[in-house]
Write a protein that holds these residues in place. Structure first.
Motif, mmCIF file in Angstrom:
data_model
loop_
_atom_site.group_PDB
_atom_site.id
_atom_site.type_symbol
_atom_site.label_atom_id
_atom_site.label_comp_id
_atom_site.label_asym_id
_atom_site.label_seq_id
_atom_site.Cartn_x
_atom_site.Cartn_y
_atom_site.Cartn_z
ATOM 1 N N ASP A 137 -2.408 -3.301 -2.548
ATOM 2 C CA ASP A 137 -1.549 -3.080 -1.390
ATOM 3 C C ASP A 137 -2.441 -2.686 -0.198
ATOM 4 O OD1 ASP A 137 0.162 -2.020 0.491
ATOM 5 O OD2 ASP A 137 1.233 -0.696 -0.904
ATOM 6 N N GLU A 142 -3.507 3.235 4.882
ATOM 7 C CA GLU A 142 -2.823 4.526 5.061
ATOM 8 C C GLU A 142 -3.672 5.663 4.470
ATOM 9 O OE1 GLU A 142 1.134 4.509 3.145
ATOM 10 O OE2 GLU A 142 0.669 6.550 2.485
ATOM 11 N N LYS A 143 -4.227 5.435 3.286
ATOM 12 C CA LYS A 143 -4.958 6.515 2.611
ATOM 13 C C LYS A 143 -6.255 6.871 3.350
ATOM 14 C CE LYS A 143 -3.252 8.179 -0.915
ATOM 15 N NZ LYS A 143 -3.439 7.725 -2.236
ATOM 16 N N ALA A 150 -3.154 2.068 -4.702
ATOM 17 C CA ALA A 150 -3.017 0.791 -3.989
ATOM 18 C C ALA A 150 -3.180 -0.369 -4.959
ATOM 19 C CB ALA A 150 -4.048 0.696 -2.878
ATOM 20 N N CYS A 168 4.423 6.344 -7.040
ATOM 21 C CA CYS A 168 3.940 6.105 -5.672
ATOM 22 C C CYS A 168 5.033 5.377 -4.898
ATOM 23 C CB CYS A 168 2.649 5.290 -5.720
ATOM 24 S SG CYS A 168 1.874 5.135 -4.109
ATOM 25 N N LYS A 205 -1.446 0.319 1.932
ATOM 26 C CA LYS A 205 -1.670 1.620 1.268
ATOM 27 C C LYS A 205 -3.137 2.034 1.423
ATOM 28 C CE LYS A 205 0.824 3.924 -0.844
ATOM 29 N NZ LYS A 205 1.535 5.069 -0.222
ATOM 30 N N ASN A 260 4.983 2.909 -3.028
ATOM 31 C CA ASN A 260 4.907 1.450 -2.892
ATOM 32 C C ASN A 260 5.449 0.731 -4.138
ATOM 33 O OD1 ASN A 260 2.805 2.160 -4.580
ATOM 34 N ND2 ASN A 260 1.191 1.151 -3.379
#
Ligand code: LLP
Length: 429
Positions: free
Chosen positions: A35, A41-42, A297, A3, A38, A5
Protein backbone atom coordinates in the motif's frame (compact mmCIF):
# COMPACT_ATOMS: atom_id res chain seq x y z
CA UNK A 1 -8.70 -5.11 12.00
CA UNK A 2 -5.06 -4.64 12.92
CA UNK A 3 -4.57 -1.80 10.43
CA UNK A 4 -6.95 0.73 8.89
CA UNK A 5 -6.00 -0.27 5.33
CA UNK A 6 -7.65 -3.69 5.83
CA UNK A 7 -11.40 -4.12 5.52
CA UNK A 8 -14.19 -6.42 4.43
CA UNK A 9 -16.59 -5.73 1.57
CA UNK A 10 -19.23 -8.13 0.27
CA UNK A 11 -17.69 -10.88 2.39
CA UNK A 12 -14.25 -10.41 0.79
CA UNK A 13 -11.11 -9.06 2.42
CA UNK A 14 -9.95 -5.70 1.09
CA UNK A 15 -6.53 -4.07 1.28
CA UNK A 16 -5.87 -0.43 0.36
CA UNK A 17 -9.45 -0.36 -0.93
CA UNK A 18 -9.07 -3.35 -3.30
CA UNK A 19 -10.73 -6.76 -3.20
CA UNK A 20 -7.72 -9.02 -2.62
CA UNK A 21 -9.40 -12.05 -4.25
CA UNK A 22 -9.64 -10.09 -7.51
CA UNK A 23 -5.95 -9.09 -7.21
CA UNK A 24 -4.99 -12.73 -6.63
CA UNK A 25 -6.97 -13.76 -9.71
CA UNK A 26 -5.49 -11.05 -11.91
CA UNK A 27 -1.83 -11.20 -10.82
CA UNK A 28 -1.51 -14.80 -9.57
CA UNK A 29 -0.24 -16.08 -6.23
CA UNK A 30 1.83 -16.05 -4.15
CA UNK A 31 1.81 -12.29 -4.35
CA UNK A 32 3.11 -9.54 -2.11
CA UNK A 33 0.82 -6.51 -2.21
CA UNK A 34 1.93 -3.16 -0.85
CA UNK A 35 0.00 0.00 0.00
CA UNK A 36 1.96 2.98 -1.32
CA UNK A 37 -0.13 5.54 0.57
CA UNK A 38 0.50 3.75 3.85
CA UNK A 39 4.27 3.85 3.24
CA UNK A 40 4.05 7.60 2.54
CA UNK A 41 1.84 8.15 5.60
CA UNK A 42 4.19 6.26 7.93
CA UNK A 43 7.39 7.99 6.81
CA UNK A 44 5.67 11.38 7.08
CA UNK A 45 4.78 10.70 10.70
CA UNK A 46 8.51 10.46 11.45
CA UNK A 47 9.51 13.31 9.16
CA UNK A 48 6.92 15.71 10.57
CA UNK A 49 7.44 14.76 14.23
CA UNK A 50 11.23 15.07 13.94
CA UNK A 51 10.83 18.44 12.26
CA UNK A 52 8.35 19.64 14.88
CA UNK A 53 10.33 18.58 17.93
CA UNK A 54 13.97 19.08 16.91
CA UNK A 55 15.80 21.97 15.24
CA UNK A 56 17.83 19.54 13.16
CA UNK A 57 16.79 15.97 12.44
CA UNK A 58 16.54 13.42 9.65
CA UNK A 59 14.62 10.20 9.19
CA UNK A 60 16.54 7.39 7.50
CA UNK A 61 14.51 4.44 6.24
CA UNK A 62 16.21 1.18 7.21
CA UNK A 63 16.38 -0.46 3.79
CA UNK A 64 16.88 -3.94 5.23
CA UNK A 65 13.15 -4.06 6.05
CA UNK A 66 12.26 -4.07 2.35
CA UNK A 67 14.54 -2.91 -0.43
CA UNK A 68 13.74 -2.48 -4.11
CA UNK A 69 14.09 0.43 -6.50
CA UNK A 70 10.55 1.82 -6.24
CA UNK A 71 10.77 1.79 -2.46
CA UNK A 72 13.76 4.16 -2.58
CA UNK A 73 11.95 6.40 -5.08
CA UNK A 74 8.79 6.62 -2.96
CA UNK A 75 10.61 7.30 0.31
CA UNK A 76 13.12 9.74 -1.06
CA UNK A 77 10.25 11.74 -2.59
CA UNK A 78 8.88 11.92 0.99
CA UNK A 79 12.14 13.43 2.26
CA UNK A 80 13.67 10.28 3.73
CA UNK A 81 17.35 9.42 3.82
CA UNK A 82 18.45 5.79 4.04
CA UNK A 83 20.25 3.28 6.16
CA UNK A 84 21.94 0.67 3.96
CA UNK A 85 23.94 -2.37 5.00
CA UNK A 86 25.46 -3.84 1.86
CA UNK A 87 26.74 -3.04 -1.59
CA UNK A 88 23.51 -4.62 -2.86
CA UNK A 89 21.34 -2.09 -1.04
CA UNK A 90 23.65 0.74 -2.14
CA UNK A 91 23.47 -0.42 -5.74
CA UNK A 92 19.66 -0.66 -5.60
CA UNK A 93 19.44 2.90 -4.25
CA UNK A 94 21.81 4.15 -6.95
CA UNK A 95 19.78 2.40 -9.63
CA UNK A 96 16.72 4.20 -8.27
CA UNK A 97 18.55 7.49 -8.88
CA UNK A 98 19.23 8.26 -5.22
CA UNK A 99 22.30 10.37 -4.48
CA UNK A 100 24.08 9.07 -1.40
CA UNK A 101 24.61 12.28 0.56
CA UNK A 102 21.84 11.36 3.02
CA UNK A 103 22.69 7.68 3.10
CA UNK A 104 24.34 5.97 6.07
CA UNK A 105 26.28 2.78 5.44
CA UNK A 106 25.97 0.30 8.33
CA UNK A 107 27.07 -3.35 8.73
CA UNK A 108 29.32 -4.95 11.31
CA UNK A 109 31.72 -6.27 8.67
CA UNK A 110 32.23 -4.13 5.62
CA UNK A 111 34.72 -5.64 3.21
CA UNK A 112 37.40 -3.50 1.58
CA UNK A 113 35.44 -3.90 -1.66
CA UNK A 114 32.28 -2.55 0.05
CA UNK A 115 34.22 0.41 1.43
CA UNK A 116 35.72 1.22 -1.96
CA UNK A 117 32.39 0.88 -3.71
CA UNK A 118 30.70 3.17 -1.19
CA UNK A 119 33.43 5.83 -1.31
CA UNK A 120 33.55 5.72 -5.12
CA UNK A 121 29.82 6.41 -5.14
CA UNK A 122 30.12 9.32 -2.69
CA UNK A 123 28.57 7.65 0.35
CA UNK A 124 27.34 10.34 2.75
CA UNK A 125 28.28 8.61 5.99
CA UNK A 126 29.69 5.33 7.20
CA UNK A 127 28.36 4.03 10.49
CA UNK A 128 31.52 2.38 11.69
CA UNK A 129 31.26 -0.71 13.84
CA UNK A 130 34.76 -1.27 15.20
CA UNK A 131 38.34 -0.08 15.25
CA UNK A 132 39.51 -2.33 12.41
CA UNK A 133 36.92 -0.72 10.21
CA UNK A 134 38.10 2.77 11.22
CA UNK A 135 41.57 1.77 10.00
CA UNK A 136 40.27 0.26 6.75
CA UNK A 137 38.27 3.41 5.95
CA UNK A 138 41.18 5.68 6.91
CA UNK A 139 43.43 3.77 4.49
CA UNK A 140 41.01 3.53 1.56
CA UNK A 141 39.73 7.12 1.95
CA UNK A 142 43.37 8.28 2.02
CA UNK A 143 44.16 6.38 -1.20
CA UNK A 144 41.18 8.02 -2.86
CA UNK A 145 41.92 11.49 -1.51
CA UNK A 146 38.60 11.69 0.35
CA UNK A 147 37.81 12.89 3.86
CA UNK A 148 35.01 10.47 4.81
CA UNK A 149 32.31 11.43 7.28
CA UNK A 150 31.43 8.75 9.79
CA UNK A 151 29.43 7.96 12.90
CA UNK A 152 30.70 5.39 15.37
CA UNK A 153 28.24 2.66 16.31
CA UNK A 154 28.28 2.15 20.07
CA UNK A 155 26.54 -0.41 22.27
CA UNK A 156 24.89 1.33 25.19
CA UNK A 157 24.36 -1.93 27.11
CA UNK A 158 20.58 -2.06 27.24
CA UNK A 159 18.20 -4.99 27.02
CA UNK A 160 15.08 -3.85 25.12
CA UNK A 161 13.06 -6.96 26.03
CA UNK A 162 12.40 -8.14 22.52
CA UNK A 163 13.31 -11.48 20.98
CA UNK A 164 16.97 -12.50 21.08
CA UNK A 165 17.72 -12.43 17.33
CA UNK A 166 16.89 -8.72 17.07
CA UNK A 167 18.39 -7.65 20.36
CA UNK A 168 21.46 -5.59 19.47
CA UNK A 169 22.21 -3.02 22.14
CA UNK A 170 23.64 -5.30 24.82
CA UNK A 171 27.35 -5.20 25.71
CA UNK A 172 28.05 -8.69 24.33
CA UNK A 173 26.39 -7.91 20.96
CA UNK A 174 28.24 -8.58 17.69
CA UNK A 175 27.38 -5.00 16.72
CA UNK A 176 29.19 -1.84 17.66
CA UNK A 177 31.78 -0.95 20.26
CA UNK A 178 30.85 -1.15 23.91
CA UNK A 179 30.66 1.92 26.14
CA UNK A 180 30.81 -0.08 29.36
CA UNK A 181 34.18 -1.73 28.63
CA UNK A 182 35.94 1.57 27.85
CA UNK A 183 36.48 0.50 24.23
CA UNK A 184 34.09 3.18 22.94
CA UNK A 185 36.21 5.89 24.54
CA UNK A 186 39.35 4.36 23.00
CA UNK A 187 37.87 4.17 19.51
CA UNK A 188 36.88 7.86 19.69
CA UNK A 189 40.43 8.84 20.60
CA UNK A 190 41.77 6.65 17.80
CA UNK A 191 39.32 8.03 15.22
CA UNK A 192 40.04 11.65 16.11
CA UNK A 193 43.66 11.07 15.10
CA UNK A 194 42.66 9.86 11.61
CA UNK A 195 43.44 12.32 8.83
CA UNK A 196 41.00 10.98 6.28
CA UNK A 197 38.00 10.62 8.55
CA UNK A 198 35.68 13.27 9.93
CA UNK A 199 33.91 12.00 13.02
CA UNK A 200 30.38 13.44 13.03
CA UNK A 201 28.90 11.66 16.01
CA UNK A 202 27.52 8.42 17.35
CA UNK A 203 24.95 5.76 16.60
CA UNK A 204 23.15 3.18 18.66
CA UNK A 205 20.44 0.68 17.82
CA UNK A 206 18.98 -1.18 20.71
CA UNK A 207 16.69 -3.71 19.09
CA UNK A 208 13.70 -4.26 16.87
CA UNK A 209 9.96 -4.75 17.56
CA UNK A 210 10.30 -2.66 20.72
CA UNK A 211 7.18 -1.21 22.38
CA UNK A 212 8.68 0.04 25.58
CA UNK A 213 9.39 3.76 25.09
CA UNK A 214 11.61 3.88 28.19
CA UNK A 215 14.12 1.86 26.18
CA UNK A 216 14.64 4.81 23.84
CA UNK A 217 14.94 7.26 26.72
CA UNK A 218 17.48 5.07 28.45
CA UNK A 219 19.42 4.72 25.18
CA UNK A 220 19.41 8.49 24.65
CA UNK A 221 20.53 9.10 28.21
CA UNK A 222 23.55 6.81 27.93
CA UNK A 223 24.53 8.24 24.55
CA UNK A 224 24.25 11.86 25.74
CA UNK A 225 26.31 11.10 28.85
CA UNK A 226 28.90 9.61 26.51
CA UNK A 227 28.83 12.70 24.28
CA UNK A 228 29.47 14.85 27.33
CA UNK A 229 32.33 12.59 28.44
CA UNK A 230 33.94 12.84 24.99
CA UNK A 231 33.63 16.62 25.14
CA UNK A 232 35.43 16.61 28.48
CA UNK A 233 38.08 14.07 27.54
CA UNK A 234 38.91 15.03 23.95
CA UNK A 235 37.18 18.39 23.47
CA UNK A 236 35.12 16.65 20.77
CA UNK A 237 31.43 17.50 20.62
CA UNK A 238 29.27 15.19 18.50
CA UNK A 239 27.21 16.94 15.83
CA UNK A 240 24.93 13.97 15.18
CA UNK A 241 23.24 11.34 17.31
CA UNK A 242 21.54 8.44 15.53
CA UNK A 243 19.10 6.60 17.77
CA UNK A 244 18.59 3.66 15.40
CA UNK A 245 15.26 2.04 14.60
CA UNK A 246 13.10 -0.37 16.43
CA UNK A 247 9.54 0.84 17.09
CA UNK A 248 7.25 -2.20 17.06
CA UNK A 249 4.08 -2.85 15.07
CA UNK A 250 1.06 -5.02 15.94
CA UNK A 251 0.86 -8.29 14.01
CA UNK A 252 -2.28 -9.54 15.76
CA UNK A 253 -5.11 -7.95 17.71
CA UNK A 254 -3.40 -9.08 20.92
CA UNK A 255 -0.28 -6.97 20.22
CA UNK A 256 0.16 -3.48 21.65
CA UNK A 257 0.61 -0.50 19.34
CA UNK A 258 2.77 2.54 19.80
CA UNK A 259 2.08 6.21 19.09
CA UNK A 260 5.23 7.20 17.20
CA UNK A 261 4.55 10.94 17.20
CA UNK A 262 4.00 10.97 20.99
CA UNK A 263 7.12 8.88 21.50
CA UNK A 264 9.28 11.20 19.44
CA UNK A 265 7.88 14.12 21.41
CA UNK A 266 8.76 12.46 24.72
CA UNK A 267 12.26 11.59 23.48
CA UNK A 268 12.79 15.16 22.26
CA UNK A 269 11.75 16.73 25.58
CA UNK A 270 14.07 14.35 27.37
CA UNK A 271 17.00 15.00 25.02
CA UNK A 272 16.67 18.79 25.19
CA UNK A 273 16.49 18.81 28.99
CA UNK A 274 19.38 16.39 29.30
CA UNK A 275 21.59 18.37 26.89
CA UNK A 276 20.79 21.50 28.82
CA UNK A 277 21.71 19.86 32.11
CA UNK A 278 24.96 18.49 30.65
CA UNK A 279 25.91 21.78 29.01
CA UNK A 280 26.16 20.31 25.50
CA UNK A 281 24.48 21.35 22.24
CA UNK A 282 21.51 19.30 21.04
CA UNK A 283 22.99 17.19 18.24
CA UNK A 284 21.21 16.58 14.94
CA UNK A 285 18.94 13.62 15.73
CA UNK A 286 18.61 10.73 13.29
CA UNK A 287 16.15 7.85 13.46
CA UNK A 288 16.21 4.70 11.35
CA UNK A 289 12.79 3.05 11.26
CA UNK A 290 12.28 0.03 9.03
CA UNK A 291 9.49 -2.22 10.26
CA UNK A 292 7.21 0.62 11.41
CA UNK A 293 7.33 2.18 7.91
CA UNK A 294 6.51 -0.86 5.79
CA UNK A 295 5.19 -3.77 7.89
CA UNK A 296 1.50 -2.92 7.78
CA UNK A 297 1.85 -1.55 4.25
CA UNK A 298 2.24 -5.17 3.14
CA UNK A 299 0.11 -8.29 2.80
CA UNK A 300 0.83 -11.64 1.15
CA UNK A 301 -1.76 -13.54 -0.86
CA UNK A 302 -1.58 -17.29 -1.37
CA UNK A 303 -3.78 -19.95 -2.91
CA UNK A 304 -4.75 -22.84 -0.69
CA UNK A 305 -3.74 -26.26 -2.00
CA UNK A 306 -3.98 -29.43 0.06
CA UNK A 307 -6.13 -29.33 3.18
CA UNK A 308 -5.01 -32.26 5.32
CA UNK A 309 -7.12 -33.42 8.24
CA UNK A 310 -5.26 -35.93 10.42
CA UNK A 311 -8.17 -37.39 12.33
CA UNK A 312 -7.86 -36.87 16.06
CA UNK A 313 -4.59 -34.91 15.65
CA UNK A 314 -4.17 -31.82 13.56
CA UNK A 315 -5.26 -30.02 10.40
CA UNK A 316 -2.98 -28.45 7.80
CA UNK A 317 -3.78 -25.82 5.21
CA UNK A 318 -1.00 -25.86 2.60
CA UNK A 319 -0.34 -22.71 0.62
CA UNK A 320 1.60 -22.09 -2.60
CA UNK A 321 4.37 -20.13 -0.79
CA UNK A 322 5.88 -20.48 2.67
CA UNK A 323 9.23 -19.96 4.37
CA UNK A 324 10.76 -18.97 1.02
CA UNK A 325 8.71 -15.77 0.97
CA UNK A 326 8.20 -15.43 4.74
CA UNK A 327 10.78 -17.15 6.97
CA UNK A 328 9.79 -15.25 10.13
CA UNK A 329 7.77 -17.97 11.86
CA UNK A 330 10.52 -20.50 11.11
CA UNK A 331 13.18 -18.13 12.46
CA UNK A 332 11.48 -16.33 15.34
CA UNK A 333 8.08 -17.97 15.89
CA UNK A 334 6.55 -14.66 14.77
CA UNK A 335 2.81 -14.17 15.09
CA UNK A 336 0.66 -13.26 12.07
CA UNK A 337 -3.00 -12.65 11.36
CA UNK A 338 -4.16 -15.12 8.69
CA UNK A 339 -7.49 -14.66 6.91
CA UNK A 340 -9.41 -16.70 4.36
CA UNK A 341 -9.93 -13.74 2.04
CA UNK A 342 -13.01 -14.96 0.17
CA UNK A 343 -14.76 -16.11 3.35
CA UNK A 344 -13.79 -13.17 5.55
CA UNK A 345 -17.15 -12.99 7.28
CA UNK A 346 -17.77 -16.72 7.69
CA UNK A 347 -17.65 -18.28 11.10
CA UNK A 348 -14.18 -19.50 12.08
CA UNK A 349 -14.74 -23.10 13.08
CA UNK A 350 -11.72 -24.81 11.53
CA UNK A 351 -8.42 -24.87 13.42
CA UNK A 352 -5.40 -25.51 11.20
CA UNK A 353 -1.72 -24.82 10.84
CA UNK A 354 -0.94 -22.85 7.71
CA UNK A 355 2.13 -24.38 6.09
CA UNK A 356 4.28 -23.84 3.04
CA UNK A 357 5.40 -26.11 0.24
CA UNK A 358 9.06 -26.63 1.14
CA UNK A 359 10.44 -30.06 2.02
CA UNK A 360 10.86 -29.10 5.63
CA UNK A 361 8.55 -29.57 8.63
CA UNK A 362 9.56 -26.14 9.98
CA UNK A 363 8.09 -24.49 6.89
CA UNK A 364 5.18 -22.99 8.78
CA UNK A 365 3.55 -19.59 8.36
CA UNK A 366 1.41 -19.83 11.49
CA UNK A 367 0.30 -22.57 13.84
CA UNK A 368 -3.24 -23.30 15.00
CA UNK A 369 -5.07 -20.53 13.18
CA UNK A 370 -8.87 -20.29 13.39
CA UNK A 371 -10.28 -20.21 9.86
CA UNK A 372 -13.67 -20.81 8.29
CA UNK A 373 -14.01 -24.22 6.57
CA UNK A 374 -11.19 -23.92 4.01
CA UNK A 375 -10.70 -25.76 0.73
CA UNK A 376 -8.39 -26.01 -2.26
CA UNK A 377 -8.51 -22.83 -4.35
CA UNK A 378 -9.36 -20.46 -1.48
CA UNK A 379 -7.27 -17.29 -1.23
CA UNK A 380 -5.36 -17.06 2.04
CA UNK A 381 -4.11 -13.62 3.13
CA UNK A 382 -1.33 -13.09 5.65
CA UNK A 383 -1.35 -9.54 7.04
CA UNK A 384 1.51 -7.21 8.02
CA UNK A 385 4.13 -8.83 5.80
CA UNK A 386 5.69 -5.63 4.40
CA UNK A 387 8.81 -5.79 6.58
CA UNK A 388 11.44 -8.52 6.57
CA UNK A 389 9.51 -10.81 4.23
CA UNK A 390 10.55 -9.96 0.67
CA UNK A 391 13.94 -8.80 1.99
CA UNK A 392 14.52 -12.17 3.68
CA UNK A 393 13.00 -14.33 0.95
CA UNK A 394 15.04 -17.15 -0.58
CA UNK A 395 15.02 -19.64 -3.43
CA UNK A 396 15.14 -22.67 -1.13
CA UNK A 397 13.92 -25.72 -3.06
CA UNK A 398 14.41 -23.54 -6.16
CA UNK A 399 11.08 -21.87 -5.54
CA UNK A 400 10.55 -18.60 -7.43
CA UNK A 401 10.08 -15.46 -5.34
CA UNK A 402 6.68 -13.71 -5.71
CA UNK A 403 6.04 -10.40 -7.44
CA UNK A 404 5.41 -7.20 -5.49
CA UNK A 405 2.28 -5.41 -6.62
CA UNK A 406 2.20 -1.79 -5.49
CA UNK A 407 -1.25 -0.35 -4.82
CA UNK A 408 -1.09 3.41 -5.30
CA UNK A 409 -3.86 5.96 -4.88
CA UNK A 410 -5.29 5.71 -8.37
CA UNK A 411 -3.25 2.98 -10.04
CA UNK A 412 -1.52 -0.27 -9.32
CA UNK A 413 1.75 -1.48 -10.77
CA UNK A 414 4.24 -4.31 -10.51
CA UNK A 415 7.21 -2.93 -8.54
CA UNK A 416 9.13 -6.22 -8.54
CA UNK A 417 8.51 -8.88 -11.18
CA UNK A 418 7.69 -12.45 -10.25
CA UNK A 419 10.77 -14.64 -10.61
CA UNK A 420 10.65 -17.09 -13.49
CA UNK A 421 12.14 -20.56 -13.80
CA UNK A 422 14.72 -19.01 -16.12
CA UNK A 423 15.70 -16.62 -13.29
CA UNK A 424 16.29 -19.65 -11.11
CA UNK A 425 19.03 -21.01 -13.42
CA UNK A 426 20.37 -17.58 -14.46
CA UNK A 427 23.72 -17.96 -12.74
CA UNK A 428 24.17 -21.70 -13.31
CA UNK A 429 26.96 -22.59 -15.74
N1 LLP B 1 18.99 0.41 12.36
C1 LLP B 1 19.77 -0.64 12.58
C2 LLP B 1 21.19 -0.44 12.82
C3 LLP B 1 19.23 -1.94 12.56
O1 LLP B 1 20.02 -2.98 12.80
C4 LLP B 1 17.86 -2.12 12.31
C5 LLP B 1 17.27 -3.45 12.26
C6 LLP B 1 17.07 -0.98 12.06
C7 LLP B 1 17.66 0.28 12.10
C8 LLP B 1 15.61 -1.05 11.76
O2 LLP B 1 14.89 -1.59 12.82
P1 LLP B 1 13.30 -1.67 12.74
O3 LLP B 1 12.75 -0.26 12.78
O4 LLP B 1 12.95 -2.35 11.46
O5 LLP B 1 12.91 -2.46 13.92
N2 LLP B 1 14.72 -9.77 10.56
C9 LLP B 1 14.16 -9.37 11.85
C10 LLP B 1 14.46 -7.92 12.14
C11 LLP B 1 15.92 -7.63 12.14
C12 LLP B 1 16.20 -6.18 12.46
C13 LLP B 1 17.61 -5.86 12.15
N3 LLP B 1 17.96 -4.51 12.36
C14 LLP B 1 12.65 -9.61 11.82
O6 LLP B 1 12.15 -10.09 10.82
O7 LLP B 1 11.97 -9.34 12.81
Amino acid sequence: MICNNIGIENGHLTFAGRDVCSLAKEYGTPLYIMDEEKIREKISIYRKALKEYFDEAQVLYASKACSFKKMYEILSAEGSGFDVVSSGEIFTALKAGISLENVYFHSNNKTDADIEFAIDNKMGYFVVDNVEEVDAIEKIAGEKGVKQKILLRLTPGIDPHTYEAVNTGKVDSKFGTAIETGQAKEIVGHTLKCENIELMGFHCHIGSQVFDSDTFLRGSEIMLDFIKEMKDVYGFEAKQLDLGGGYGVPYTDADPSIDIKENIKTVSIFIKEKCNALGINVPKILMEPGRSIVADAGMTLYTCGTVKKITGYKNYVSIDGGMTDNPRFALYGSKYTVINAGKAEEEKTFKASVVGRCCESGDIIQEDVMLPETERGDIIAVCTTGAYNYSMASNYNRICRPAILMLAKDKEYIAVKRESLEDIVRNDI
